[in-house]
Design a protein around this motif. Structure first.
Motif, mmCIF file in Angstrom:
data_model
loop_
_atom_site.group_PDB
_atom_site.id
_atom_site.type_symbol
_atom_site.label_atom_id
_atom_site.label_comp_id
_atom_site.label_asym_id
_atom_site.label_seq_id
_atom_site.Cartn_x
_atom_site.Cartn_y
_atom_site.Cartn_z
ATOM 1 N N MET A 1 21.339 -38.892 -26.786
ATOM 2 C CA MET A 1 22.685 -39.255 -27.220
ATOM 3 C C MET A 1 23.599 -39.436 -26.003
ATOM 4 S SD MET A 1 24.926 -37.679 -30.209
ATOM 5 C CE MET A 1 25.367 -36.045 -29.668
ATOM 6 N N LEU A 2 23.563 -38.485 -25.074
ATOM 7 C CA LEU A 2 24.447 -38.583 -23.908
ATOM 8 C C LEU A 2 24.083 -39.769 -23.024
ATOM 9 C CD1 LEU A 2 24.846 -34.793 -23.158
ATOM 10 C CD2 LEU A 2 26.720 -36.376 -23.622
ATOM 11 N N ARG A 3 22.815 -40.133 -22.993
ATOM 12 C CA ARG A 3 22.414 -41.322 -22.242
ATOM 13 C C ARG A 3 23.064 -42.563 -22.835
ATOM 14 N NH1 ARG A 3 21.217 -43.472 -17.487
ATOM 15 N NH2 ARG A 3 23.216 -44.264 -18.160
ATOM 16 N N THR A 4 23.056 -42.659 -24.153
ATOM 17 C CA THR A 4 23.656 -43.819 -24.821
ATOM 18 C C THR A 4 25.166 -43.877 -24.587
ATOM 19 O OG1 THR A 4 22.082 -43.284 -26.548
ATOM 20 C CG2 THR A 4 23.592 -45.053 -27.026
ATOM 21 N N LYS A 5 25.776 -42.697 -24.542
ATOM 22 C CA LYS A 5 27.242 -42.668 -24.434
ATOM 23 C C LYS A 5 27.741 -42.712 -22.998
ATOM 24 C CE LYS A 5 27.386 -41.901 -28.899
ATOM 25 N NZ LYS A 5 27.737 -42.987 -29.822
ATOM 26 N N THR B 1 11.314 -32.992 -17.725
ATOM 27 C CA THR B 1 12.562 -33.139 -16.989
ATOM 28 C C THR B 1 13.408 -34.180 -17.714
ATOM 29 O OG1 THR B 1 11.790 -34.966 -15.639
ATOM 30 C CG2 THR B 1 11.295 -32.733 -14.857
ATOM 31 N N LEU B 2 14.652 -34.300 -17.266
ATOM 32 C CA LEU B 2 15.538 -35.281 -17.888
ATOM 33 C C LEU B 2 14.988 -36.699 -17.704
ATOM 34 C CD1 LEU B 2 18.200 -35.679 -19.408
ATOM 35 C CD2 LEU B 2 19.350 -35.863 -17.205
ATOM 36 N N ALA B 3 14.509 -36.983 -16.483
ATOM 37 C CA ALA B 3 14.018 -38.334 -16.192
ATOM 38 C C ALA B 3 12.727 -38.663 -16.945
ATOM 39 C CB ALA B 3 13.805 -38.513 -14.695
ATOM 40 N N GLN B 4 12.030 -37.623 -17.430
ATOM 41 C CA GLN B 4 10.833 -37.880 -18.243
ATOM 42 C C GLN B 4 11.224 -38.128 -19.698
ATOM 43 O OE1 GLN B 4 8.619 -34.349 -17.343
ATOM 44 N NE2 GLN B 4 7.726 -35.181 -15.473
ATOM 45 N N THR B 5 12.522 -37.995 -19.982
ATOM 46 C CA THR B 5 13.010 -38.150 -21.354
ATOM 47 C C THR B 5 13.904 -39.389 -21.495
ATOM 48 O OG1 THR B 5 13.012 -35.737 -21.426
ATOM 49 C CG2 THR B 5 14.084 -36.878 -23.256
ATOM 50 N N VAL B 6 14.833 -39.543 -20.550
ATOM 51 C CA VAL B 6 15.726 -40.716 -20.576
ATOM 52 C C VAL B 6 15.843 -41.284 -19.156
ATOM 53 C CG1 VAL B 6 17.104 -39.907 -22.548
ATOM 54 C CG2 VAL B 6 17.824 -39.332 -20.219
ATOM 55 N N ASP B 7 16.461 -42.458 -19.052
ATOM 56 C CA ASP B 7 16.674 -43.068 -17.745
ATOM 57 C C ASP B 7 17.761 -42.290 -16.986
ATOM 58 O OD1 ASP B 7 16.295 -44.964 -15.787
ATOM 59 O OD2 ASP B 7 17.839 -46.305 -16.582
ATOM 60 N N ASP C 1 32.074 -41.988 -18.510
ATOM 61 C CA ASP C 1 31.756 -42.626 -17.225
ATOM 62 C C ASP C 1 30.566 -41.961 -16.554
ATOM 63 O OD1 ASP C 1 33.777 -44.714 -17.032
ATOM 64 O OD2 ASP C 1 35.189 -43.048 -17.043
ATOM 65 N N ALA C 2 30.582 -40.625 -16.535
ATOM 66 C CA ALA C 2 29.468 -39.927 -15.894
ATOM 67 C C ALA C 2 29.156 -38.640 -16.629
ATOM 68 C CB ALA C 2 29.795 -39.622 -14.439
ATOM 69 N N CYS C 3 27.882 -38.355 -16.774
ATOM 70 C CA CYS C 3 27.453 -37.123 -17.424
ATOM 71 C C CYS C 3 26.628 -36.294 -16.443
ATOM 72 C CB CYS C 3 26.632 -37.451 -18.664
ATOM 73 S SG CYS C 3 25.903 -35.996 -19.423
ATOM 74 N N LEU C 4 27.095 -35.067 -16.200
ATOM 75 C CA LEU C 4 26.298 -34.136 -15.395
ATOM 76 C C LEU C 4 25.463 -33.314 -16.355
ATOM 77 C CD1 LEU C 4 28.691 -32.636 -12.663
ATOM 78 C CD2 LEU C 4 27.245 -34.645 -12.517
ATOM 79 N N PHE C 5 24.171 -33.578 -16.364
ATOM 80 C CA PHE C 5 23.287 -32.949 -17.347
ATOM 81 C C PHE C 5 22.449 -31.906 -16.627
ATOM 82 C CE2 PHE C 5 19.791 -32.384 -20.177
ATOM 83 C CZ PHE C 5 20.173 -32.818 -21.436
#
Lengths: 319, 137
Positions: free
Chosen positions: A79-83, A152-158, A60-64
Motif C-alpha cells: 500500500m505504501l509503495r502505491t501511495k 526484505t522490503l526490496a524482496q516485496t516491493v520496488d 513524497d517519501a516513505c521511510l519504511f
C-alpha cells in the motif's frame, strides 16, 4: 510551495529505527519546517484507512523500517509503495532482514513449536496456538498471519533507496533526510551512507598484521583499546561491513557486528567475512587450523546476523 | 529410470592439482565425466562465495583441490583454504546443506591417479546424496 509529504512506517522491527529518526536532535525542527508528516503510527495517531484513502503517489517519501514477516507487513509495504513517490528501506531490517531475518534458519512450524510448547517457561498442556481468526460474541477477530520466510522490503516491493544500520546512525539518517528535503537524491537504488568501503577504513585502531591462535567472544577477554580487535581474536566484522557509521563500536572496545551490511559490490556478507577469517589464522597445521575455527560458536548465526534474507541462499533448508 | 549424474565443479590450483589432472588425462586414466574443471592460480583463491554460487547455480557438489600442505607455490595459500573450508562446512550444515557436498583435498602434479580416485569418490558421494536443491519459499 507545498511541504514535502513524509510517511514513516514500522513493519517487523524492534522500534529502534523510529527512535533513530529522532536521534537527529534539533535538526528535527528543520524537518518539521520543510516536511509534513502524513503517517507515522509509532508517534502520531493515524489509521491505515487514512493511507488507503490517499490518492496514489500522494506521499513524497516513505521511510519504511522493519522486515516483511507478516501478512500485515506485506499489505502495508504494497500500500505504501502505491501511495509513495520514493520508497526508502530505512534500517537494517528493511534493507537486509536483520535480526528478524534470523528466523530463516528455522521453519515457521519449528519456531511456533518452540515458542508455544518447548520453552522451559511455557505451560501449554492444551497445545493452544495463536489463530489468525477467532470467533467472539462481538464478532470475528483477526490477527495477521506469520510467514514462513522473512523477506526484505526490496524482496516485496520496488525500493528506491536503502539506509543501512541497526539502527542507522544519526549522521546517516541526516544524509538521507537532507537528500530528501533538498531533492538532491543520489543514484536510484543506491545505499545511502558516508562510505561504500569497509569499516576498517575509518577505524582508528592499529593493525599490526598479527595472526590469531584462538577466537574469543566479547565476554571472554578485555581487549587492548588501541589495537585492532580482529587481530586480538575478537570476531570484529569491520572487514566485511560497509563503513559510514564512524566505527564507534570497535573504538569503544566492542567488535563490529556488521549492521551496515555488505560493502559495495559484495553479494553475500556472511561468506565474505568467513573468507577474511581464513587469512588471519596463525597455524600451518591443518588439524590445528580446524581446532581454531571450531572455537567459533554458531558461525552462520554470527556471520549472517543482519543479512540472512539477502544472502545467496536466503534461508536454511527446513528440517 | 536414468541414473542421476551429478554436476561437480572442481577448482584446481595451477601449480599442483591442475597439473595432476592434466597427468590423469595424458596417462589416459579413466574417471567419472561429472567433473567440470576450473583452473585458478591457487586453492587460496577459492573464495567460499564461489562454492556457494556454484551450488546456487546448479552444481550438486564442489571439489577444491590444492597442493599438499607445505608444498603451496605461494607458501601458505592452502592453509588459508583449510580454515575457510572448515568454517564453510560448519556454516553449510547450519543451512541444512550436507557438508559432504563440499570437499577439500590435495593432489600434487605427479598424482594423476589420485586425482581420478578423488573425482570418482566425489561423484559416488554426490550420487548417493542426490541433486542439490535449495529451499526457497
Amino acid at each position: 510551495m507545498d511541504k514535502l509529504k513524509l510517511a514513516l512506517y514500522w513493519a517487523s522491527s524492534c522500534g529502534g529505527c523510529d527512535i533513530a529518526t529522532l536521534a537527529i536532535g534539533e535538526k528535527i525542527l528543520e524537518v518539521a519546517e520543510t516536511a509534513e508528516i502524513v503517517f507515522w503510527p509509532v508517534a502520531m495517531d493515524f489509521k491505515y484507512k487514512d493511507v488507503e484513502r490517499m490518492p496514489d503517489k500522494r506521499i513524497d517519501a516513505c521511510l519504511f523500517n522493519g522486515a516483511i514477516r507478516t501478512s500485515e507487513d506485506e499489505h502495508m509495504a504494497k500500500m505504501l509503495r502505491t501511495k509513495s513517490k520514493i520508497m526508502v528501506a530505512y534500517g537494517s531490517c528493511a534493507y537486509e532482514g536483520c535480526i528478524p531475518g534470523l528466523a530463516n534458519f528455522f521453519s515457521l512450524k519449528s519456531i511456533l513449536e518452540r515458542v508455544y510448547e518447548e520453552t522451559p517457561s511455557t505451560d501449554n498442556p492444551g497445545k493452544v496456538y495463536p489463530q489468525t481468526r477467532v470467533q467472539m460474541p462481538e464478532g470475528d477477530l483477526e490477527i495477521p498471519e506469520l510467514k514462513n520466510m522473512v523477506k526484505t522490503l526490496a524482496q516485496t516491493v520496488d525500493v528506491d533507496y536503502f539506509v543501512p544500520g541497526c539502527p542507522p546512525e544519526e549522521k546517516t539518517t541526516w544524509l538521507a533526510l537532507e537528500a530528501l528535503l533538498n531533492g538532491k537524491l543520489p543514484e536510484r537504488r543506491s545505499v545511502i551512507s558516508h562510505s561504500s568501503k569497509a569499516l576498517c577504513e575509518e577505524c582508528s585502531l592499529v593493525r599490526e598484521g598479527r595472526k590469531v591462535k584462538k577466537f574469543y567472544r566479547p565476554y571472554e577477554v578485555i581487549p587492548d583499546p588501541e589495537k585492532c580487535l580482529l587481530e586480538q581474536g575478537l570476531l570484529c566484522y569491520g572487514v566485511a561491513t560497509r563503513g559510514g557509521c564512524g566505527a564507534m563500536c570497535p573504538q569503544a572496545g566492542m567488535p563490529c557486528t556488521g549492521c551496515y551490511g555488505a560493502v559495495e559490490g559484495v553479494i553475500d556478507q556472511g561468506v565474505h567475512f568467513l573468507t577474511a577469517l581464513g587469512s588471519i589464522i596463525d597455524s600451518t597445521d591443518p588439524v590445528e587450523i580446524k581446532q581454531i575455527v571450531d572455537g567459533i560458536v554458531d558461525p552462520a548465526g554470527t556471520f549472517y546476523r543482519y543479512s540472512l534474507p539477502v544472502s545467496l541462499f536466503r534461508r536454511a533448508k527446513s528440517v | 529410470m536414468t541414473r542421476f549424474e551429478p554436476k561437480i565443479v572442481v577448482f584446481l590450483c595451477n601449480w599442483c592439482s591442475y597439473a595432476g589432472a592434466d597427468l590423469a588425462g595424458t596417462s589416459r586414466i579413466q574417471y567419472a565425466p561429472n567433473a567440470r574443471a576450473i583452473r585458478l592460480m591457487c586453492s587460496g583463491r577459492v573464495e567460499p562465495y564461489f562454492i556457494l554460487e556454484a551450488l546456487h547455480k546448479g552444481a550438486d557438489g564442489v571439489l577444491v583441490l590444492g597442493c599438499h600442505p607445505g608444498e603451496c607455490h605461494y607458501l601458505e595459500g592452502n592453509y588459508r583454504t583449510v580454515g575457510r573450508m572448515a568454517l564453510l562446512k560448519k556454516v553449510l550444515s547450519q543451512f541444512g546443506i550436507e557438508k559432504e557436498r563440499v570437499r577439500l583435498d590435495w593432489v600434487s602434479a605427479s598424482e594423476g591417479a589420485r586425482f581420478a580416485t578423488i573425482v570418482n569418490e566425489m561423484t559416488e558421494t554426490i550420487r548417493t546424496l542426490g541433486p542439490f536443491e535449495e529451499k526457497d519459499a
